[in-house]
Design an enzyme around this catalytic site. Structure first.
Site, PDB file in Angstrom:
ATOM      1  CG  HIS A 202       2.013  -2.590  -9.425  1.00  0.00           C
ATOM      2  ND1 HIS A 202       2.436  -2.119 -10.643  1.00  0.00           N
ATOM      3  CD2 HIS A 202       2.659  -1.840  -8.487  1.00  0.00           C
ATOM      4  CE1 HIS A 202       3.297  -1.125 -10.464  1.00  0.00           C
ATOM      5  NE2 HIS A 202       3.444  -0.932  -9.159  1.00  0.00           N
TER       6      HIS A 202
ATOM      7  CG  HIS B  68       1.414   2.685  -7.277  1.00  0.00           C
ATOM      8  ND1 HIS B  68       2.175   3.671  -7.871  1.00  0.00           N
ATOM      9  CD2 HIS B  68       2.163   1.544  -7.362  1.00  0.00           C
ATOM     10  CE1 HIS B  68       3.318   3.155  -8.300  1.00  0.00           C
ATOM     11  NE2 HIS B  68       3.333   1.870  -7.993  1.00  0.00           N
ATOM     12  CD  GLU B  69       1.891  -0.957  -4.406  1.00  0.00           C
ATOM     13  OE1 GLU B  69       2.174  -1.917  -5.156  1.00  0.00           O
ATOM     14  OE2 GLU B  69       2.681  -0.016  -4.176  1.00  0.00           O
TER      15      GLU B  69
END
Length: 267
Positions: free
Chosen positions: A170, A166-167
């Protein structure tokens, strides 16, 4: 007089273009950075980056107020977190894929994030730090400090794999796209990267939603992505209300939901 080829030119022939050579070197650098040693050094005993300056992290008890038992638990959590992090960087196909694609893109203009050789994780193309967090989060991404993994919030290595992916989405988005203004100020850009991260990371797979007691007979993935993206945007200090977060997520959902880059598709 013909100049003999330099060592870095050895893999190329005279017919290879300059652009091909640059692309080749970027790919070779990316794969070299991903050659994580089987036993990378644990860094829990070193001073951690100042993630606690954030508003959310201020909810945590300062180290000076913790008991000996709490400090021992923090040390054990940190060692487990860093062990899992390095194992995932070495063995997880999705984490390796995202690390490679992050490393292939240059840092965003004006980035103050430390380079790999000056970070606590020189064996990784982006700083990835373990630290204790409040119950409201499992990880975070900062343009200045890289990725945070919440060492006390992971139920399993698979849970960390989803959070790290997820990170990394980003991190890739910040390097790939240009928002209107700074990241975090452009709510539409924030909503889009949250939609993509929730959709691509595994955060919304059925068994994870089942444990949260959120499931649907149809369009379960879409409902989860929309709900979790809205919560993330609502937590942005630049967002005035949950209603504004819902509106912004709805505005960009149809364009951001199908965008699976750098993956060809999701399963």
């Amino acid at each position: 007089m013909t100049r003999p080829p330099a060592a870095s030119d050895a893999p190329f022939s005279d017919s290879d273009s300059a652009s091909f050579r640059r692309s080749f070197e970027r790919w070779r650098t990316a794969f070299t950075q991903l050659a994580v040693p089987a036993t990378s050094p644990l860094r829990c005993d070193q001073q951690q980056p100042t993630w606690d300056q954030g508003t959310i992290m201020q909810e945590m008890k300062p180290d000076t107020e913790k008991s000996d038992a709490e400090r021992k638990r923090d040390a054990a959590d940190c060692k487990r977190c860093e062990k899992w992090r390095d194992e995932l960087a070495r063995d997880s196909p999705i984490v390796r894929f995202m690390l490679k694609h992050v490393s292939l893109l240059p840092p965003p203009p004006g980035s103050t994030m430390p380079s790999p050789e000056h970070s606590q994780t020189p064996h990784l193309p982006i700083p990835i730090t373990c630290a204790p967090c409040p119950p409201t989060m499992a990880g975070g991404y900062s343009s200045e400090m890289g990725i945070l993994l919440c060492q006390n919030r992971f139920m399993s290595r698979r849970h960390m794999e989803d959070a790290l992916t997820h990170e990394l989405v980003h991190a890739w988005d910040e390097r790939r796209f240009k928002p209107k203004g700074a990241w975090g100020e452009d709510l539409r850009a924030h909503a889009c990267t949250e939609i993509r991260a929730e959709n691509l990371s595994g955060d919304c797979r059925f068994n994870r939603e089942f444990t949260r007691r959120n499931w649907h007979f149809t369009k379960q993935q879409q409902a989860c992505v929309r709900r979790r993206a809205t919560l993330s945007v609502a937590a942005n200090p630049n967002c005035k209300s949950k209603e504004e977060a819902e509106r912004v997520v709805n505005e960009v959902f149809e364009s951001c939901w199908p965008d699976t880059r750098p993956f060809d598709e999701i399963y």
